[in-house]
Design a protein around this motif. Structure first.
Motif, PDB file in Angstrom:
ATOM      1  N   ASP A   2      -6.111  -4.587  -4.559  1.00 48.25           N
ATOM      2  CA  ASP A   2      -7.778  -4.006  -5.099  1.00 48.25           C
ATOM      3  C   ASP A   2      -8.624  -4.478  -4.300  1.00 48.25           C
ATOM      4  O   ASP A   2      -9.280  -5.233  -4.238  1.00 48.25           O
ATOM      5  N   TRP A  80      -8.892   3.455 -11.634  1.00 44.27           N
ATOM      6  CA  TRP A  80      -9.608   2.890 -11.890  1.00 44.27           C
ATOM      7  C   TRP A  80      -9.784   2.054 -12.808  1.00 44.27           C
ATOM      8  O   TRP A  80      -9.020   2.451 -14.249  1.00 44.27           O
ATOM      9  N   VAL A  94     -12.724  -1.629 -10.639  1.00 44.66           N
ATOM     10  CA  VAL A  94     -11.575  -2.169  -9.514  1.00 44.66           C
ATOM     11  C   VAL A  94     -10.629  -0.984  -9.523  1.00 44.66           C
ATOM     12  O   VAL A  94     -10.243  -0.148 -10.771  1.00 44.66           O
ATOM     13  N   ARG A  96      -7.650   0.690  -7.403  1.00 46.01           N
ATOM     14  CA  ARG A  96      -6.199   0.639  -7.425  1.00 46.01           C
ATOM     15  C   ARG A  96      -5.220   1.610  -6.294  1.00 46.01           C
ATOM     16  O   ARG A  96      -5.818   2.978  -6.778  1.00 46.01           O
TER      17      ARG A  96
END
Length: 428
Positions: A2, A80, A94, A96
């Motif tokens: 990530d 997110w 973060v 992904r």
């Protein structure tokens, strides 16, 4: 795996971890200072800005999804987990990459929807329209075309060519590309031509053959505006995968249409058969009663038809029956029905006639049409018929009574109807 991203109050990246390059295609230093919103897919920007405002207002977003445009032009789906740091005045998130999962979900949904459409669509055009909408949910589509290969003629037909708003005029370029796909049996991916020398960029095309166990039955062609990023090899793979289900759906609909036609139409003459005649009779009778109108049935029997088969064989008899069907159709209105009952017997349903004399006039018209000789080999055959007339309401109050009356009337007037003459020179 990530990526950790930090965005300031103005929405510009101030930090991106190394994993960002795998997800977004840009090196972290290329993203620093760039507005986050510029990388978001245009369709998702308004939603993204609303969520960003909520985050900055203190509402954490643990599972927010949107789509970004990678450096290579591909679209990537991001999930997110983001919150606002009041002390640092930044959004920390973060990211992904869930592109593969989203594509798998969309593919599964599309295949199910195509299968459902194959069963639910009332006709082929409705099926093509449904497929257009389904594929349009997977890929950008400006125009969508379907070409079908007609095995009997060896030619292509183009039953569907439309944009998001409905049918559009025939496109010579699309038809030419579909022909190339079907003839070669190979997919096609044409990127937009580069602008230059005052010439606008051309559109991008993506097409695949529709293949079943019987071979190539047609093609699907997508067109998008040159202003976009163009179609990719990934898009081609997706369309090829979906096309398997599309071809199966089209083949199933074609088979159903053939079965339906075989159940309602005479194979030799193409006329409605007994089953379809009785359906139309019931509908016409109900409407005629309700609206207090008139209708008529003409029972047509060819005289001495057996002599044609004995002299010219079944091929000659078949030719005679097809010609009789053609001439009968030429004597009635489009709203009337000419049906083959079987053998050399036909029934003509005349709807909504004003006067009983109209049925007699049509009978005379049929006799005149059938009186023209038919060339069978070296012989000219004079076609004659016996015709019985039944009128509603004078001769019956239901379809069975009218058919019986017309049948009896036909036998009452039956005469020799087929006369053979010596060979004469064929018309030039």
């Amino acid at each position: 795996m990530d990526a950790i991203c930090v965005v300031d109050r103005d929405g510009r990246f101030i930090h991106v971890s190394a994993a960002g390059e795998r997800i977004f295609g840009y090196r972290p230093e290329e993203m620093i200072g760039q507005p986050m919103i510029d990388m978001v897919l245009p369709e998702d920007r308004a939603m993204t800005l609303r969520v960003a405002a909520d985050i900055m207002a203190g509402q954490a977003q643990p599972h927010f999804e949107n789509r970004y445009i990678r450096k290579d032009g591909k679209v990537v789906h991001i999930m997110w987990s983001a919150r606002w740091s009041e002390a640092d005045q930044v959004r920390v998130a973060v990211a992904r990459d869930i592109t593969e999962r989203k594509q798998a979900e969309a593919m599964q949904a599309a295949l199910f929807a195509i299968s459902e459409a194959a069963h639910a669509a009332e006709d082929p055009v409705a099926l093509f329209r449904d497929i257009h909408l389904i594929i349009g949910g997977l890929l950008p589509v400006l125009n969508f075309s379907v070409a079908l290969y007609q095995e009997r003629t060896g030619q292509l037909s183009f039953p569907y060519h439309a944009d998001a708003h409905g049918p559009v005029p025939r496109d010579a370029a699309a038809e030419s590309l579909c022909d190339e796909i079907v003839r070669s049996g190979l997919p096609l991916l044409l990127p937009p031509a580069l602008e230059g020398a005052g010439v606008d960029a051309s559109p991008c095309w993506l097409g695949v053959p529709l293949t079943t166990q019987k071979g190539t039955i047609g093609a699907v062609l997508l067109k998008r505006d040159a202003a976009g990023a163009g179609y990719s090899e990934q898009d081609l793979e997706l369309l090829q995968f979906v096309s398997i289900q599309v071809a199966t759906a089209i083949e199933r609909k074609q088979l159903y249409a053939r079965q339906l036609r075989a159940a309602h139409y005479d194979e030799l003459t193409g006329l409605p058969n007994r089953a379809l005649l009785f359906e139309r009779l019931a509908i016409t009778m109900a409407r005629t009663r309700r609206q207090k109108e008139r209708m008529s049935l003409l029972y047509v029997d060819l005289d001495k038809f057996k002599q044609v088969n004995d002299t010219h064989g079944h091929a000659g008899g078949d030719l005679l029956l097809k010609e009789v069907a053609r001439r009968l159709l030429g004597c009635v209105r489009d709203t009337d029905t000419v049906a083959r009952m079987g053998g050399d017997e036909f029934v003509v349903l005349l709807e909504n006639i004003q006067l009983p004399e109209y049925a007699l006039a049509i009978t005379e018209k049929i006799n005149a049409a059938l009186s023209e000789p038919l060339q069978l080999g070296e012989y000219l055959v004079d076609i004659e018929a016996s015709i019985g007339i039944a009128l509603y309401p004078e001769h019956g109050d239901d379809t069975q009574q009218l058919l019986q009356y017309a049948d009896r009337a036909m036998y009452a007037v039956k005469q020799n109807g087929v006369v053979f003459r010596h060979p004469r020179p064929r018309p030039a």
